[in-house]
Motif scaffolding. Structure first.
Motif, PDB file in Angstrom:
ATOM      1  N   PRO B 351       0.923  -1.112   0.047  1.00  0.00           N
ATOM      2  CA  PRO B 351      -0.167  -0.033  -0.175  1.00  0.00           C
ATOM      3  C   PRO B 351       0.903   1.298   0.109  1.00  0.00           C
ATOM      4  O   PRO B 351       2.060   1.221   0.353  1.00  0.00           O
ATOM      5  CB  PRO B 351      -0.683  -0.164   1.369  1.00  0.00           C
ATOM      6  CG  PRO B 351       0.088  -1.120   1.996  1.00  0.00           C
ATOM      7  CD  PRO B 351       0.852  -1.727   1.280  1.00  0.00           C
ATOM      8  N   VAL B 377      -3.125   3.754  -2.299  1.00  0.00           N
ATOM      9  CA  VAL B 377      -3.384   2.300  -2.434  1.00  0.00           C
ATOM     10  C   VAL B 377      -3.547   1.986  -1.030  1.00  0.00           C
ATOM     11  O   VAL B 377      -2.546   2.007  -0.092  1.00  0.00           O
ATOM     12  CB  VAL B 377      -2.473   1.441  -2.994  1.00  0.00           C
ATOM     13  CG1 VAL B 377      -2.759  -0.113  -2.937  1.00  0.00           C
ATOM     14  CG2 VAL B 377      -2.016   1.995  -4.541  1.00  0.00           C
ATOM     15  N   SER B 378      -4.713   1.811  -0.574  1.00  0.00           N
ATOM     16  CA  SER B 378      -5.172   1.363   0.702  1.00  0.00           C
ATOM     17  C   SER B 378      -4.917   0.153   1.207  1.00  0.00           C
ATOM     18  O   SER B 378      -5.042  -0.815   0.528  1.00  0.00           O
ATOM     19  CB  SER B 378      -6.693   1.741   1.098  1.00  0.00           C
ATOM     20  OG  SER B 378      -7.013   1.243   2.229  1.00  0.00           O
ATOM     21  N   PRO B 379      -4.258   0.078   2.415  1.00  0.00           N
ATOM     22  CA  PRO B 379      -4.101  -1.298   3.059  1.00  0.00           C
ATOM     23  C   PRO B 379      -5.414  -2.075   3.258  1.00  0.00           C
ATOM     24  O   PRO B 379      -5.376  -3.292   3.551  1.00  0.00           O
ATOM     25  CB  PRO B 379      -3.496  -0.984   4.351  1.00  0.00           C
ATOM     26  CG  PRO B 379      -3.678   0.272   4.610  1.00  0.00           C
ATOM     27  CD  PRO B 379      -4.091   0.920   3.342  1.00  0.00           C
ATOM     28  N   PHE B 380      -6.651  -1.509   3.171  1.00  0.00           N
ATOM     29  CA  PHE B 380      -7.998  -2.052   3.657  1.00  0.00           C
ATOM     30  C   PHE B 380      -8.489  -3.032   2.559  1.00  0.00           C
ATOM     31  O   PHE B 380      -9.497  -3.800   2.906  1.00  0.00           O
ATOM     32  CB  PHE B 380      -8.825  -1.175   4.006  1.00  0.00           C
ATOM     33  CG  PHE B 380      -8.419  -0.400   5.301  1.00  0.00           C
ATOM     34  CD1 PHE B 380      -8.315  -1.004   6.363  1.00  0.00           C
ATOM     35  CD2 PHE B 380      -8.018   0.852   5.185  1.00  0.00           C
ATOM     36  CE1 PHE B 380      -7.836  -0.581   7.706  1.00  0.00           C
ATOM     37  CE2 PHE B 380      -7.329   1.525   6.469  1.00  0.00           C
ATOM     38  CZ  PHE B 380      -7.398   0.911   8.005  1.00  0.00           C
ATOM     39  N   TYR B 381      -8.056  -2.886   1.229  1.00  0.00           N
ATOM     40  CA  TYR B 381      -8.845  -3.543   0.230  1.00  0.00           C
ATOM     41  C   TYR B 381      -7.823  -4.387  -0.643  1.00  0.00           C
ATOM     42  O   TYR B 381      -6.654  -4.131  -0.356  1.00  0.00           O
ATOM     43  CB  TYR B 381      -9.486  -2.352  -0.676  1.00  0.00           C
ATOM     44  CG  TYR B 381     -10.197  -1.697   0.218  1.00  0.00           C
ATOM     45  CD1 TYR B 381     -11.516  -1.819   0.986  1.00  0.00           C
ATOM     46  CD2 TYR B 381      -9.973   0.056   0.230  1.00  0.00           C
ATOM     47  CE1 TYR B 381     -12.023  -1.014   1.742  1.00  0.00           C
ATOM     48  CE2 TYR B 381     -10.640   0.714   1.199  1.00  0.00           C
ATOM     49  CZ  TYR B 381     -11.580   0.443   1.876  1.00  0.00           C
ATOM     50  OH  TYR B 381     -12.383   1.305   2.898  1.00  0.00           O
ATOM     51  N   ASP B 382      -8.449  -4.941  -1.815  1.00  0.00           N
ATOM     52  CA  ASP B 382      -7.525  -5.892  -2.341  1.00  0.00           C
ATOM     53  C   ASP B 382      -6.585  -4.901  -3.189  1.00  0.00           C
ATOM     54  O   ASP B 382      -6.683  -3.747  -3.269  1.00  0.00           O
ATOM     55  CB  ASP B 382      -8.317  -6.908  -3.063  1.00  0.00           C
ATOM     56  CG  ASP B 382      -9.050  -6.541  -4.235  1.00  0.00           C
ATOM     57  OD1 ASP B 382      -9.821  -6.936  -4.906  1.00  0.00           O
ATOM     58  OD2 ASP B 382      -8.302  -5.521  -5.190  1.00  0.00           O
ATOM     59  N   SER B 383      -5.519  -5.809  -3.897  1.00  0.00           N
ATOM     60  CA  SER B 383      -4.474  -5.090  -4.538  1.00  0.00           C
ATOM     61  C   SER B 383      -4.572  -4.912  -5.903  1.00  0.00           C
ATOM     62  O   SER B 383      -3.535  -4.277  -6.378  1.00  0.00           O
ATOM     63  CB  SER B 383      -3.047  -5.932  -4.131  1.00  0.00           C
ATOM     64  OG  SER B 383      -3.242  -7.080  -4.836  1.00  0.00           O
TER      65      SER B 383
END
Lengths: 82, 457
Positions: B351, B377-383
């Motif tokens: 992220p 790019v959030s750590p909470f959602y898919d990559s």
């Protein structure tokens, strides 16, 4: 005895237990080896184990379960020999 | 349908907003606290906040999403993929609120989402299935008896599972006895249902899926997609048509998918997944996805059909606007999934904030993404950060164009899989279309060997 901070390797959500129905990985007073898992960090839907890194005795968790952590943030405090 | 709420985020939310706008439908985005400035929130006509960053507290809260739809005065809800898209109770809650759910009825989602019941539907429709248990098995001795009839190697799957989680392969009775209790226990805690489904494991198989469209009375297929290149059961590269499979097998598979949809009176876009045995050419139905797929654009590029627009038209009550004979294909299309992961560090997600981005373009190149300079790019959602989809007259020209397009793709600020995808294009097994569901993992293992040796010096 010196203290060792176990750090979050990556940003994400820290978990104290492998799943909601299981006990916490470690509890205060418990001895751990360097390879023992002390928690999980969830980042982008993948789970990464946090290893103790050194052998020692668990003092306490430094953060609540399911809290958002930054990389390098202490998550567990250990006491080590020497 | 006048105002559509999109119950999703990322590239698919952007994709759906565009399809709706092309049809003259107003759009309502939902955004978590982490997504206030995200592309889908900026693009939609209206944005409703649905809670904190973790998906469990925002995008996965069915009652919160339905409340947002009411608050915004939406008359329809599109679930996208992932999140709530295959939750029958969500589809039911949307309908109970007097809104149109863009997808099949809750009862069909329920039926086709359960692997055991979906398999029964397939059998009733005369669609071949992999030798396996007709019902979920809940104890070890029943599993051992079933496996003896099926023949090893046997695959264990959670009857209520999805997304490839909890799947195990066992090669004999001893392995089965060891693996069953753990697998069943995991399924029980993850899905509230410990029943396991056992089936024959095919050593060299291709994963091929058929795109279908149904309006409740009629069903048609929109050809197939080849999706064998997977890592940890997540697709990496998909293409259409499927290379390496005879035309008569593909024709039999697509008509089997249509029979299956007619069997349940399927209404919306859907995908029937098949395994094709590389040695015998036999194909077996494995499961149905009752939603739009990540890889739908390759089908759109070879047929010229906007699948999301068709979903919206069908949900609005229109019959299919074309017949099977009207659906034709031309050329070859390939999709590359670009993820914010570092292939050289075990695909560790990365992220971060996007400093600079250049997207591929030009003839027959489509980039579905939400990336923009300054986006996070959030750590909470898919990559998944982007899908690069290319078309060519034939497979070799599509491959040349893919190399060009991926070469144009620049992202600074987070690691991506772009370089790895470019490497794959140059592999002889990929160029010749000779691969199965195990090829990518095997290749990745060999690829990392020199690096590991270097790291231990």
């Amino acid at each position: 005895m010196p203290r060792h901070e176990v750090l979050a390797p990556i940003p994400g959500v820290f978990y104290r237990r492998p799943d909601p129905g299981s006990p916490e990985y470690v509890k205060p007073g418990q001895t751990v080896t360097a390879d023992d898992t002390v928690g999980l960090v969830e980042v982008m839907k993948s789970f990464h184990p946090v290893l103790a890194g050194v052998a020692g005795t668990v003092v306490d968790f430094a953060v609540e379960g399911e809290s958002v952590v930054d990389p390098g943030q202490p998550v567990v405090i250990l006491e080590v020999e020497g | 349908m006048k105002r559509l709420l999109i119950a999703n985020r990322g590239e698919i939310a952007v994709r759906i907003i565009r399809a709706a706008r092309d049809l003259g439908i107003e759009t309502v985005a939902v955004a978590s606290d982490a997504d206030r400035d995200a592309a889908h929130a900026r693009l939609a006509d209206t944005v409703i906040s649905v809670g904190p960053a973790p998906a469990a507290k925002s995008y996965l809260r069915a009652e919160g999403i339905v409340a947002a739809a009411r608050e915004a005065g939406a008359d329809a809800v599109h679930p996208g993929y992932g999140f709530l898209s295959e939750r029958a109770d969500f589809a039911a809650a949307v309908a109970a609120a007097g809104l149109t759910f863009v997808g099949p009825d809750a009862q069909v989602i329920d039926q086709m989402g359960d692997k055991v019941r979906a398999r029964q539907v397939a059998m009733a429709a005369g669609v071949p299935t992999v030798p396996g248990t007709a019902d979920g098995v809940s104890d070890v001795s029943a599993a051992v008896a079933a496996a003896a009839e099926i023949g090893y190697p046997v695959m264990l799957k959670a009857a209520a599972g999805g997304g490839g989680r909890g799947i195990r392969v066992v090669s004999d009775e001893a392995e089965l006895r060891a693996a069953f209790p753990t697998a069943s226990g995991e399924a029980a805690s993850a899905f509230g249902d410990g029943r396991m489904y056992l089936e024959r494991f095919i050593r060299s198989a291709r994963h091929v899926e058929v795109q279908v469209l149904g309006d409740g009375s009629h069903a048609i297929h929109v050809f197939e997609r080849e999706c064998s290149l997977q890592r940890r059961r997540q697709k990496v590269i998909e293409e259409a048509p499927a290379p390496g499979i005879d035309a008569d097998i593909r024709a039999a598979m697509t008509s089997a998918a249509v029979r299956l949809c007619q069997q349940v009176g399927y209404r919306s876009a859907g995908t029937c997944e098949f395994l094709v045995d590389d040695h015998t050419g036999e194909f077996f139905f494995i499961e149905m996805n009752t939603r739009i797929q990540v890889e739908h654009p390759v089908t759109e590029l070879i047929t010229g059909i906007d699948l999301v627009a068709e979903q919206l038209r069908i949900a609005a009550g229109e019959p299919l606007s074309f017949h099977q004979t009207d659906v034709t294909k031309r050329g070859h299309a390939i999709e590359f999934r670009i993820c914010a992961e570092d292939p050289d560090r075990g695909f560790l997600p990365g992220p971060g904030s996007i400093q600079h981005v250049e997207l591929p373009g030009g003839p027959w190149v489509r980039t579905d993404t939400w990336l923009a300079p300054g986006s996070a790019v959030s750590p909470f959602y898919d990559s998944l950060v982007a899908k690069v989809i290319v078309w060519g007259d034939d497979r070799p020209s599509a491959l040349r164009r893919a190399r060009r397009a991926l070469g144009e793709f620049v992202v600074e600020g987070v690691p991506t899989t772009t370089g790895l995808l470019t490497e794959i294009i140059d592999e002889p097994w990929f160029a010749s279309g000779e691969f199965d569901t195990g090829t990518l993992e095997d290749w990745l293992q060999q690829r990392t060997k020199p690096g590991e040796a270097g790291a231990t010096r």
